[in-house]
Design an enzyme around this catalytic site. Structure first.
Site, PDB file in Angstrom:
ATOM      1  N   HIS A  65      38.459  41.323  50.872  1.00  0.00           N
ATOM      2  CA  HIS A  65      39.731  40.778  51.353  1.00  0.00           C
ATOM      3  C   HIS A  65      39.426  39.427  52.003  1.00  0.00           C
ATOM      4  CE1 HIS A  65      43.683  40.374  53.006  1.00  0.00           C
ATOM      5  NE2 HIS A  65      43.213  40.361  54.243  1.00  0.00           N
ATOM      6  N   ASP A  73      47.099  41.912  49.236  1.00  0.00           N
ATOM      7  CA  ASP A  73      46.768  40.984  48.154  1.00  0.00           C
ATOM      8  C   ASP A  73      47.373  41.458  46.826  1.00  0.00           C
ATOM      9  OD1 ASP A  73      44.894  39.552  49.945  1.00  0.00           O
ATOM     10  OD2 ASP A  73      43.750  41.408  49.786  1.00  0.00           O
TER      11      ASP A  73
END
Length: 370
Positions: free
Chosen positions: A224, A196
């Protein structure tokens, strides 16, 4: 006139045993190899080793991208029995690459064999979410896997093993693994949010029109998942708008509407977009992020550089102790430190609260299965 031939040499004799001679011969071979003079090999576990992420990950590990170009490795590869034949093919390809740093491969479907003596553990394998499956069902399936593997890790791994969980739900799988391995230090457990982090760097670079290497210190907070908060408030862009100048990301972008309404959901939903495009989940990008996560952790971050890691909270920024949460960190020689004292504005605080609550709910649900 015919030249006289020299007398034949006497046969080689020695008082040493055949086993001792064989050992010396092996030592000579090793000393003449490309890895001569390098450090002792590190044993690296990869679960889900027959899968697509591992297929990209393993060559990166063996080439030295993760632990350094002077660090030999012995791979421990684990997958389920149904994937045994595929795993054999993966081992063949690793052999055919002839990586100088690869000193051995242990390929198995038995976790007790795979986990023995490992120094780095990368839990890539997890039970995937299937059609019609509720999130609590996914948590229950993975709880049984990670609780069992955590107990074996606790028993057989090196006591200072460094652990990265990649398989989703990564934060909560990591929490269960740590919960089941009490003999291993809490600071040795982490989960992947570096993917990410990389996605955020790339989105900013594309928006501003700079190289991704110029973008620094974005932060991924929390889970996440689609609730993660992608924070650019503390980041900057080097050599922009001119050489030698570092400009805050917010100033360079100069568009808060884009940050909140385009950038943030773009990073949060990037995984789903990849699946829609290639009909498979992220593989090469996940593998590269995993390698960079471990490399930063073990070899250190550049001075002043912030990276994102999912780690066990110590209470920083109001996150409950024990929750596996992505924080801004800096690393030195196998140790990370959560960056302290960053100002958090109201919008950021609201976003962090959302992802925190999701993780609390996941934790409470998963621990009922532990």
């Amino acid at each position: 006139q015919e030249q006289q031939r020299p007398p034949p040499r006497p046969p080689f004799t020695s008082d040493m045993s055949a086993d001792r001679l064989f050992t010396l011969a092996n030592q000579l071979i090793v000393s003449a190899s490309p890895c001569a003079g390098l450090r002792p090999a590190q044993r690296v576990l990869v679960t889900g080793a027959a899968g697509q992420i591992a297929y990209s990950l393993l060559p990166m590990i063996c080439s030295g991208l993760m632990l350094g170009e002077d660090q030999p490795v012995i791979l421990h590869l684990l997958d389920i029995p149904q994937s045994q034949e595929v795993l054999k093919g993966v081992v063949m390809e690793l052999e055919d690459c002839a990586f100088p740093l690869l000193q051995g491969v242990v390929a198995t479907t038995d976790p007790r064999v795979a986990f023995k003596g490992i120094n780095v553990a990368m839990f890539v394998g997890a039970f995937p979410r299937q059609k019609g499956m509720e999130r609590k069902d996914l948590l229950q399936k993975n709880a049984s896997i990670f609780v069992s593997q955590g107990r074996i890790l606790n028993e057989l791994a090196d006591p200072n093993v460094k652990v990265l969980v990649v398989g989703n739900p990564a934060n909560t799988n990591c929490l269960l693994l740590a919960h089941s391995a009490p003999n291993i230090p809490r600071k040795n457990f982490s989960c992947l949010t570096r993917l990410d982090h990389h996605r955020a760097l790339a989105q900013v670079a594309n928006k501003v029109g700079v190289a991704v290497s110029q973008v620094h210190n974005v932060i991924i907070w929390g889970n996440h998942s689609a609730t993660q908060y992608v924070d650019v408030n503390h980041g900057h862009i080097t050599d922009h708008p001119a050489a030698g100048v570092a400009t805050p990301i917010r100033s360079s972008v100069n568009d808060d509407t884009w940050v909140r309404q385009t950038f943030l959901p773009a990073v949060q939903k990037r995984g789903a977009e990849v699946i829609a495009a290639r009909k498979l989940s992220s593989a090469a990008s996940a593998a590269y992020a995993s390698v960079q996560h471990v490399r930063s952790w073990l070899l250190g971050t550049a001075p002043g550089e912030i990276v994102s890691m999912g780690v066990i909270s110590d209470g920083s920024y109001g996150v409950p102790e024990g929750l596996v949460f992505s924080f801004p960190v800096r690393c030195v020689a196998g140790n990370y430190t959560i960056v302290q004292g960053l100002p958090i504005d109201d919008f950021s605080r609201e976003q962090i609260e959302v992802t925190k609550q999701e993780l609390i709910e996941e934790r409470d649900s998963a621990l009922t299965f532990a």
